[in-house]
Design an enzyme around this catalytic site. Structure first.
Site, PDB file in Angstrom:
ATOM      1  N   LYS A 230       0.844  -1.198   0.000  1.00  9.84           N
ATOM      2  CA  LYS A 230       0.000   0.000   0.000  1.00  9.84           C
ATOM      3  C   LYS A 230       0.876   1.242   0.000  1.00  9.84           C
ATOM      4  CE  LYS A 230      -3.831   2.122   2.596  1.00  9.84           C
ATOM      5  NZ  LYS A 230      -4.683   2.015   3.805  1.00  9.84           N
TER       6      LYS A 230
ATOM      7  N   SER B 218      -9.336   1.984   2.807  1.00 16.29           N
ATOM      8  CA  SER B 218      -8.510   2.717   1.862  1.00 16.29           C
ATOM      9  C   SER B 218      -7.469   1.857   1.151  1.00 16.29           C
ATOM     10  CB  SER B 218      -7.796   3.878   2.585  1.00 16.29           C
ATOM     11  OG  SER B 218      -6.939   3.389   3.603  1.00 16.29           O
TER      12      SER B 218
ATOM     13  N   SER C 195      -9.629  -0.110   7.118  1.00 13.72           N
ATOM     14  CA  SER C 195      -9.074   0.002   5.770  1.00 13.72           C
ATOM     15  C   SER C 195      -8.451  -1.278   5.229  1.00 13.72           C
ATOM     16  CB  SER C 195      -8.026   1.123   5.723  1.00 13.72           C
ATOM     17  OG  SER C 195      -8.657   2.371   5.892  1.00 13.72           O
TER      18      SER C 195
END
Length: 632
Positions: A220, A296, A320
């Site tokens: 990420k 996210s 997330s």
């Protein structure tokens, strides 16, 4: 109607007229306790409406009025400012002493990651080969696992280089699809080839570092990973924050030979649950590319769900990792706060964020978790962690599972907008009871709405403080949704933050009381399946706080309290969209969570489908066999 709860008489009342767009749901459970759930009152904004709203919210004339009315409509002042809370604040999670878990292998968090991974392999069930005889795709096989890739390398069916070339070709091909697919913010094909070549040579020479050697891993974009910048989904963060080293978790996985394939796209600054990113592109759900992945950690999850990587790294400060894992039908583990270090993360979720694996299977999550766990000398914890351990999954599961108790707060569990989510999750509990004899027991979790507001006030205050020193010209370059959210966060006061920390202490007490009678708390991961991506949101963004509230309804307690939690896929709705069940564990007891997740994964495998967008990297490899000296 008035509300009476553990706080005592709350100094506010509400009628349907007063609530306006907010619907107030109250149901009586367990005698006098009331469950209060507020549906977020906010308009859905896209396109020019979103631009106008942000302009007004940021203006001197209208800004404070808009934010004040929004918070009043959603009862933030009543809960944070109008209620006297006698408890002392708790700024970081503080846990009571926990009993050790049964049937586990302990790990030394200061040991070499390679040794921890080797121990993890010993804990897994016997491996049933699928390579080189390529599986026909029937149930229950859904994904190639880490052990599949490792066996393919060790037997000479293929090489890390061949898999890397398949991967690079798939990423390039994905950009030509209609609609084009977005997986990465930073992707350097030659760097992937270089790592793969080094891994291929190690395998050929019988010197592979671990079972993870040559396994593709996506990272990420808020986790530092050289040679890539960390943009955190923004236009400018990489210009003001230089990446000098790998994050500690990335460095530990490199020691095991994993191939870092790039920085996955994410919701800007992690401040959203859909995964929408107008700057770099919005990741699409492999089960239906017209729908969101969730966020996210959107790109990380899309890569795993589509078969491009067996595992990826995500971060989780408000669901997330778990929200996108649920919406995309994969496994997402948020460890106990402090079990994995945040050193090298571009984060301002100081008291709640955890980094963890997003994986195709529970076993893959275990292998990566074993490598990355452990604190850093700069980490600060208020509670001494238990020694990390892993479940002995190579033992017969029925006896162990039959002694575990699952906790279900019925009215909370049942509060979903999508009844199919409820049906699928309840079905999974029935199947586990039938197969393993695992009992689901009713529990009470008071003040969940207060907890949700306390979480928002905390994360909002931390984000507002974290970006206080940035130049206004940079903040103006943020996406409209992020600007709207950050502007609202700046409205929280020091008193709001302190009240939230008092709520945190109370909520910890209530959850620890529940854990006296059950081992794991169960609930849906999200209240609905993956939402549709509005076309106008792709270029401008989208602010839909009601949608955000629905996706986050069940996930914030583990962040606010630092508890470990995992989302495991348990089926699909009538549209073929995945549904996840969330398991919440006692602090430091990831091993129990992983054991239970594996049981649900096994029993629900026939109910799951492979996504319509799927890249069969291992099945398409045609490398010439070589004589390998390394056998995993």
């Amino acid at each position: 109607m008035g509300m009476y709860n553990i706080f005592g008489k709350v100094r506010w009342s509400a009628t349907d007229k007063d609530l306006g767009m907010v619907k107030l749901f109250i149901s009586c459970t367990y005698s006098a306790e009331l469950l209060l759930i507020l549906v977020v009152a906010a308009p859905a904004l896209v396109g020019w409406k979103l631009k106008l709203f942000v302009f007004l919210e940021e203006s001197i004339l209208f800004g404070n009025l808009i934010k004040s009315n929004f918070l009043k409509l959603n009862h933030f002042p009543q809960i944070l400012r109008d209620v006297v809370i006698p408890d002392t604040p708790m700024y970081l999670p503080e846990y009571p002493t926990q009993a050790p878990e049964a049937s586990v292998r302990h790990l030394d968090e200061g040991s070499n990651p390679v040794d921890r991974v080797a121990t993890a392999v010993e804990c897994l069930p016997a491996f049933v080969t699928k390579v080189p005889h390529i599986h026909d795709g029937s149930n229950p096989f859904l994904y190639w696992t880490i052990r599949d890739y490792a066996e393919a390398y060790s037997t000479g069916h293929t090489t890390p280089t061949e898999v890397a070339e398949q991967f690079i070709a798939a990423v390039e091909e994905s950009k030509t699809k209609n609609p084009p697919l977005t997986f990465f913010i930073s992707f350097i094909a030659d760097d992937v080839r270089k790592q793969a070549k080094e891994s291929t040579e190690r395998h050929a020479n019988g010197k592979s570092l671990s079972i993870l050697d040559g396994i593709l891993l996506a990272v990420k974009d808020d986790v530092d990973c050289l040679p890539h910048p960390s943009t955190v989904g923004t236009k400018w963060m990489a210009k003001v924050r230089e990446v000098k080293d790998d994050a500690v978790c990335v460095a530990r996985l490199r020691q095991c030979g994993m191939i870092m394939v790039g920085k996955a796209v994410m919701h800007e600054l992690g401040m959203g649950t859909t995964g929408n990113n107008p700057i770099y592109g919005t990741a699409r759900n492999p089960h239906d590319v017209t729908r969101y992945t969730g966020g996210s950690s959107s790109g990380s999850t899309a890569l795993v769900s589509s078969g491009l990587c067996p595992v990826a790294l995500g971060t989780d400060v408000g669901g997330s990792i778990r929200v996108p894992s649920s919406l995309c039908g994969v496994v997402g583990l948020k460890p106990t706060f402090g079990r994995t270090t945040n050193h090298g993360l571009a984060t301002v979720g100081w008291s709640m964020e955890s980094c963890g694996p997003i994986a195709a299977t529970t076993e893959d999550a275990i292998l990566v978790y074993a490598a990355m766990l452990g604190r850093h000398p700069n980490d600060r914890l208020y509670s001494q962690p238990l020694l990390p351990c892993l479940p002995m999954l190579n033992e017969t599961p029925h006896h162990l599972m039959s002694h575990l108790k699952l906790g279900k707060y019925p009215d909370w569990f049942n509060f979903t907008l999508d009844k199919q989510v409820l049906e699928v999750c309840n079905k999974s509990l029935e199947l586990v009871l039938e197969e393993y004899g695992t009992e689901t027991k009713g529990i009470l979790l008071p003040e969940l709405e207060e907890l949700r507001i306390g979480h928002l006030a905390t994360v909002g205050s931390e984000y507002a403080a974290g970006f206080q020193g940035y130049d206004d010209s940079l903040l103006k370059e943020l996406c409209y949704e992020t600007r709207a959210t950050l502007s609202l966060f700046k409205y929280f006061t020091a008193s709001d933050f302190l009240a939230a920390q008092k709520i945190r202490r109370r909520a910890m007490y209530f959850h620890m009381q529940a854990f006296k009678t059950v081992d794991v708390i169960v609930c849906p991961t999200t209240a609905s399946s993956a939402p549709v991506i509005p076309l106008s949101a792709l270029s401008v963004g989208e602010s839909d706080l009601q949608k955000t509230g629905d996706l986050m309804r069940f996930v914030v307690a583990p962040n606010f309290l630092g508890l470990p939690a995992i989302s495991v896929p348990v089926g699909h709705d009538s549209k073929g969209l995945p549904i996840g069940l969330q398991l919440i564990g006692r602090p430091w007891q990831e091993a129990t969570l992983l054991r239970v997740a594996k049981a649900f994964e096994l029993i629900c495998a026939p109910l799951r489908n492979r996504p319509s967008l799927f890249y069969d990297l291992l099945g398409n490899c045609k490398a010439e066999p070589h004589q390998s000296k390394s056998l995993q």
